[in-house]
Design an enzyme around this catalytic site. Structure first.
Site, PDB file in Angstrom:
ATOM      1  N   LYS A 165     -12.031  -0.952   7.292  1.00  0.00           N
ATOM      2  CA  LYS A 165     -11.625  -1.967   8.193  1.00  0.00           C
ATOM      3  C   LYS A 165     -11.958  -1.802   9.706  1.00  0.00           C
ATOM      4  CE  LYS A 165      -8.513  -2.640   4.475  1.00  0.00           C
ATOM      5  NZ  LYS A 165      -7.670  -1.990   3.348  1.00  0.00           N
ATOM      6  N   ASP A 216      -1.676   7.265   6.057  1.00  0.00           N
ATOM      7  CA  ASP A 216      -2.573   6.225   5.798  1.00  0.00           C
ATOM      8  C   ASP A 216      -2.971   5.415   6.895  1.00  0.00           C
ATOM      9  OD1 ASP A 216      -4.238   4.131   4.722  1.00  0.00           O
ATOM     10  OD2 ASP A 216      -2.787   3.613   3.204  1.00  0.00           O
ATOM     11  N   TRP A 239       0.951  -1.131   0.006  1.00  0.00           N
ATOM     12  CA  TRP A 239      -0.142  -0.025   0.079  1.00  0.00           C
ATOM     13  C   TRP A 239       1.178   1.335   0.139  1.00  0.00           C
ATOM     14  CZ3 TRP A 239      -4.249  -1.195  -1.843  1.00  0.00           C
ATOM     15  CH2 TRP A 239      -4.992  -2.232  -1.240  1.00  0.00           C
TER      16      TRP A 239
END
Ligand SMILES: *Cc1c(COP(=O)(O)O)cnc(C)c1O
Length: 370
Positions: free
Chosen positions: A195, A171, A100
């Site tokens: 999430k 992030d 990511w």
């Protein structure tokens, strides 16, 4: 309904209460006799819901006045581009702790010089690199606080002195609301909701207002397209509305219900305490059980995602354990293909009873197979 212990990495388990209340709102929102997906997003009831959701974020994370809280579309992946579009004037720095983070840095390269201060790619991202230096002339320094695929986490807020006083951008897709965060230490925090704070389809951005609109030197994408400029979405904040276009209403509604649940349980301090307990329970078993080993280095371990593989000598038991666990109702424990083995994600809404069931399952498997 079938008993399932949900360890999915995302989308993942959400609070039952949030699901039930969202289903009700789909039929009847705010006693209007009309469902949440069927009303105008400009009705006072919805505007209040947006304001209340934003207030929940502010209350739970102690977000100071000088920050905006935005709810956008496009997922965290769109923010990989939107962050540098808004903040990268000349140079950005990234800590590459997983794919990511790597994908985020790839987008930054479109906008300007992008320095990777350190990477743990050499060992399949199984650790958080140490001993790096952030270039003092970087516009911002980007980190991924929780590396969902590899089960590593930076579970603290870095001090400005550690990063050469460069603005910190994070992030936090997979650990937001799992612990208290000192928002003041960040210029911007973003993530996909799916999430820990709701269903997929809404993205949160917490941004300090004074850092926006500072792109002067860059040629590429300057001026910014309207939808890319964070100021477009923040402009109506004074009225506490902040809806330039139609927001993903069902997703935001469910996020509202999820955050209400977090608040009722005692907020992020309480979540952190429960999360640490759950995580310790599972890591203790991974470390104790002779048939499994953890893949992340111990001082980098995530308390959200727990990655483990069969111990040397037991590699051929992988499929057998998967089948055994499935039989016991364990769902979503297959590891990401880049790591292999197993991954159990213990997000906020994953109950301790599910972790206990998984630990029991690992113990019973050991008894039967050793
Ligand atoms: C899941 C995840 C993403 C991608 O999120 P999307 O909303 O699917 O774009 C980005 N970063 C991290 C840390 C993630 O866990």
């Amino acid at each position: 309904m079938k008993t399932a212990y949900n360890f999915n990495a995302g989308p993942c388990v959400l609070p039952k209460q949030a699901i039930e209340n969202t289903v009700k709102a789909l039929y009847d929102f705010d006693n209007t006799g009309i469902g949440i997906a069927e009303i105008s997003h400009r009705t006072p009831g919805w505007e209040k819901l947006m304001a209340d959701t934003r207030q929940l974020w502010r209350d739970l994370l102690n977000i100071p006045e000088e920050y905006e809280v935005l709810f956008l579309g496009g997922g965290a992946s769109t923010q990989f581009m939107t962050v540098p579009a808004n903040l990268l004037n000349k140079k950005a720095a990234y800590l590459q702790t997983g794919v990511w983070a790597k994908k985020a840095a790839k987008e930054a390269k479109l906008f300007g010089e992008t320095v990777i201060v350190a990477s743990s790619e050499d060992k399949t991202y199984s650790y958080i690199p140490k001993g790096w230096t952030v270039p003092a002339d970087a516009d911002y320094f980007h980190i991924t606080t929780n590396n969902t695929i590899y089960g590593t986490e930076i579970r603290r807020d870095m001090d400005a002195s550690e990063i050469n006083n460069v603005m910190l951008v994070a992030d936090m897709s997979s650990d937001i609301m799992s612990r208290p965060v000192d928002v003041k230490k960040y210029g911007l925090i973003y993530g996909g909701a799916q999430k820990n704070v709701g269903p997929a389809g809404v993205t949160f951005v917490i941004v300090r207002k004074d850092i926006l609109g500072k792109i002067t030197d860059r040629q590429y994408m300057n001026p910014l397209p309207t939808m890319v400029d964070y100021r477009t979405h923040a402009a109506e904040e004074a009225k506490n509305i902040s809806m330039f276009n139609t927001p993903p209403v069902i997703n935001i509604y469910m996020m509202y219900e999820t955050l209400k649940w977090v608040k009722e349980l005692g907020g992020v301090e309480a979540m952190n305490k429960i999360n640490v307990e759950k995580s310790n329970l599972l890591y203790e078993e991974i470390d104790r059980n002779s048939m499994f080993i953890g893949t992340a280095e111990k001082d980098s371990r995530s308390i959200m995602n727990h990655c483990f593989v069969m111990a040397p000598g037991y590699e051929d038991k992988q499929d057998a354990f998967m089948a055994f666990a499935k039989e016991r109702g364990m769902v979503g424990i297959k590891g990401h293909r880049s790591v292999g083995g197993f991954r159990a994600s213990l997000y906020n809404a994953c109950p301790k009873s599910a972790v206990e069931a998984l630990v029991q399952c690992m113990q019973d498997f050991e008894k039967q197979n050793k």
